[in-house]
Design a protein around this motif. Structure first.
Motif, mmCIF file in Angstrom:
data_model
loop_
_atom_site.group_PDB
_atom_site.id
_atom_site.type_symbol
_atom_site.label_atom_id
_atom_site.label_comp_id
_atom_site.label_asym_id
_atom_site.label_seq_id
_atom_site.Cartn_x
_atom_site.Cartn_y
_atom_site.Cartn_z
ATOM 1 N N GLU A 309 26.213 20.345 20.112
ATOM 2 C CA GLU A 309 26.020 21.045 18.853
ATOM 3 C C GLU A 309 27.082 20.661 17.825
ATOM 4 O O GLU A 309 26.796 20.535 16.636
ATOM 5 N N MET A 310 28.314 20.461 18.280
ATOM 6 C CA MET A 310 29.428 20.213 17.363
ATOM 7 C C MET A 310 29.625 18.737 17.025
ATOM 8 O O MET A 310 29.772 18.376 15.858
ATOM 9 N N TRP A 311 29.636 17.899 18.058
ATOM 10 C CA TRP A 311 30.004 16.497 17.839
ATOM 11 C C TRP A 311 29.013 15.490 18.406
ATOM 12 O O TRP A 311 29.044 14.322 18.059
ATOM 13 N N GLY A 312 28.177 15.919 19.308
ATOM 14 C CA GLY A 312 27.274 14.999 19.988
ATOM 15 C C GLY A 312 27.465 15.095 21.493
ATOM 16 O O GLY A 312 28.372 15.771 21.983
ATOM 17 N N PRO A 313 26.624 14.395 22.269
ATOM 18 C CA PRO A 313 26.702 14.485 23.735
ATOM 19 C C PRO A 313 28.034 13.983 24.279
ATOM 20 O O PRO A 313 28.710 13.166 23.656
ATOM 21 N N LEU A 314 28.399 14.482 25.465
ATOM 22 C CA LEU A 314 29.576 13.973 26.150
ATOM 23 C C LEU A 314 29.302 12.553 26.634
ATOM 24 O O LEU A 314 28.146 12.159 26.830
ATOM 25 N N PRO A 315 30.349 11.750 26.840
ATOM 26 C CA PRO A 315 30.152 10.393 27.367
ATOM 27 C C PRO A 315 29.425 10.425 28.712
ATOM 28 O O PRO A 315 29.633 11.324 29.526
ATOM 29 N N ARG A 341 36.242 8.144 15.053
ATOM 30 C CA ARG A 341 35.585 7.372 16.113
ATOM 31 C C ARG A 341 34.474 8.193 16.759
ATOM 32 O O ARG A 341 33.444 7.643 17.169
ATOM 33 N N VAL A 342 34.666 9.504 16.871
ATOM 34 C CA VAL A 342 33.610 10.361 17.412
ATOM 35 C C VAL A 342 32.392 10.343 16.499
ATOM 36 O O VAL A 342 31.247 10.322 16.966
ATOM 37 N N GLU A 343 32.642 10.362 15.181
ATOM 38 C CA GLU A 343 31.523 10.303 14.238
ATOM 39 C C GLU A 343 30.760 8.993 14.383
ATOM 40 O O GLU A 343 29.535 8.955 14.285
ATOM 41 N N GLU A 344 31.493 7.894 14.615
ATOM 42 C CA GLU A 344 30.855 6.585 14.738
ATOM 43 C C GLU A 344 30.123 6.445 16.072
ATOM 44 O O GLU A 344 29.046 5.850 16.137
#
Length: 519
Positions: A309-315, A341-344
């Motif tokens: 929800e906040m940043w995207g799926p975990l690795p 880098r998380v956004e990318e």
């Protein structure tokens, strides 16, 4: 901008005539701004004048019969020293035409001189200049209101800070840059403004140095400097006791009062945005730390839901866990680096702060990102083996051990796999065993220093060759019997029987602890 001398002379209804040709005047003399127009026949009117004014006179003060042309020279020199923009001489009032001596003095001193015909009253010149000043000030006031409205609307966009700075750059026709609290360039508009950044003599080099200087003072401050043909303006952002960065802008033109008002409003908006971003970043940091705690506790589903929800799926597993030091002065910059880098790549990296360090979870492609992070900030980092999420606590322990090992050398990444290949003894020897190891080997060290012998080296080579006297002798360049006698002497000095496994292992660990053998 205020009207210029050239603009005033170009008014057709005034019929003013320039007596000092533009080619004989200093460069841009006719482009000087006209603050006001004043008339006076005093021999020295300068106490009542201000720089940037135009002076009108009819010449009643000139008694050339008593003083000759020197009177004109001294008069013009006083005007130039006061910063008068131009001199106008009204003809046919006291005398016909403009005195040649006055023309010569103005030419010699580089002061623009124009003739005011009899049919043009001085008040008409004053009124014309006043109208132009009023029009310009009204136009600049209108522009400032329009610019502030555009900037206020930009601040409402999703990335309000970047939109605000971009709009300021557009309105001023200046580049605008934001430096973070560490003095590192955060963003710049237009984006190619510093295409030559880092080259000697560039504006970037100067503005970066000035930004660092202002931040180093630790209090609110501003500065204006000239560099590369540009006027650079810098202002710190944030509270006096906690600066958040520096706003810098530059261009070939200096900022007038209207432009400065607009910049002041942006400084307030940027400072507020940085404070809000800092508070929001703190909240996100606490959330990230909580998710890391949940992951280490085995609650992956909860962490996955919130992270998505906040940043995207975990690795995706298998993953590797990283522990790196985080200097207090660079923590904000490191976090921002990782946020970008998380956004990318939202599904390849998760990170959180833990005490004075940063913990990262990377997928199998994350090694390049980690090396870039360490290179950019000069960090020491430890990298665990690949693992599944259920084994994250073990991976954290591995990364912590690798991070501690990395601090023994230059900044960079140390993998736990490198440590494990060296064995348990090598790891134990690199903890707190150095002094114990030296105490163990001290009898051999002292004997070698007193007698010039090589007992310590002989023991090291002999153990490396599994206690084989022939092999150790070949490496040392001595006979096997010599090696044997040295080992017997070493056993006596150490009080140990090196024929036993326990004694050999203990001495080998001591050698590792004192760095007497390669780690």
């Amino acid at each position: 901008m205020l009207p210029t001398v050239r603009h005033l002379l170009s008014q057709p209804d005034l019929d003013l005539r320039l007596l000092t040709p533009a080619t004989t005047l200093p460069e841009r003399a006719l482009e000087q701004s006209v603050e006001w127009v004043h008339s006076s026949d005093l021999s020295d009117p300068t106490p009542f004048l201000s720089p940037g004014q135009v002076l009108l006179t009819t010449g009643t003060q000139f008694d050339t019969e008593a003083h000759g042309d020197e009177l004109y020279t001294a008069y013009v020199a006083r005007l130039r020293q006061r910063g008068i923009a131009a001199l106008g001489f009204g003809t046919e009032v006291i005398r016909d035409g403009t005195p040649d001596g006055l023309v010569d003095a103005c030419l010699a001193d580089g002061l623009p001189l124009f003739e005011v015909p009899y049919r043009t009253p001085f008040i008409a010149v004053v009124r014309s200049a006043a109208d132009m000043v009023a029009e310009e000030r009204y136009a600049r006031h209108t522009w400032a209101l329009s610019a502030q409205r555009a900037i206020s609307l930009a601040a409402l966009r999703p990335d309000g800070l970047s939109a605000t700075l971009s709009e300021l750059s557009h309105q001023l026709h200046h580049w605008v840059a934001l430096f973070d609290a560490s003095g590192t360039l955060d963003r710049v508009f237009p984006r190619d403004a510093f295409a030559g950044a880092g080259l000697p003599g560039t504006s970037f080099e100067t503005v970066q140095r000035e930004a660092g200087r202002l931040l180093g003072r630790g209090q609110r401050a501003s500065a204006t400097v000239l560099a590369g043909g540009e006027t650079l303006t810098l202002q710190t952002l944030g509270r006096r006791d906690q600066l958040r960065g520096v706003l810098a802008l530059g261009g070939v033109r200096e900022l007038d009062a209207a432009s400065q008002d607009v910049v002041t409003s942006v400084i307030a908006l940027a400072g507020l945005a940085l404070e809000q971003n800092h508070a929001l970043a703190g909240a996100r940091g606490h959330l990230r730390a909580g998710l890391l705690h949940a992951l280490l506790g085995g609650s992956r589903d909860l962490a996955e839901t919130i992270s998505t929800e906040m940043w995207g799926p975990l690795p995706s597993a298998p993953v590797q866990l990283v522990v790196t030091d985080a200097p207090a002065g660079r923590l904000d910059a490191i976090i921002e680096f990782l946020e970008l880098r998380v956004e990318e790549q939202p599904d390849r990296l998760f990170f959180a702060t833990q005490n004075d360090r940063v913990v990262l979870i990377l997928d199998r492609t994350g090694r390049l990102l980690l090396e870039d992070l360490c290179r950019t900030f000069g960090l020491h980092a430890g990298l665990s083996d690949q693992t599944d999420y259920r084994d994250l606590p073990r991976a954290l322990a591995q990364a912590e051990q690798a991070c501690e090992r990395s601090k023994e050398g230059e900044a960079g990444v140390v993998e736990f796999d490198d440590i494990s290949r060296q064995g348990v003894l090598a790891f134990l020897a690199r903890t707190d065993a150095r002094e114990v190891g030296r105490a163990t080997l001290l009898p051999l060290i002292n004997h070698d220093e007193l007698n010039g012998s090589e007992l310590l080296k002989t023991v090291q080579v002999w153990l490396q060759h599994n206690g084989a006297f022939d092999a150790a002798g070949r490496v040392l360049g001595v006979h096997r019997h010599t090696v044997r006698s040295r080992i017997e002497l070493a056993e006596t000095l150490l009080g140990r029987d090196l024929g036993t496994f326990h004694a050999r292992a203990d001495v080998w660990a001591a050698l590792l602890a004192t760095a007497s053998v390669p780690g």
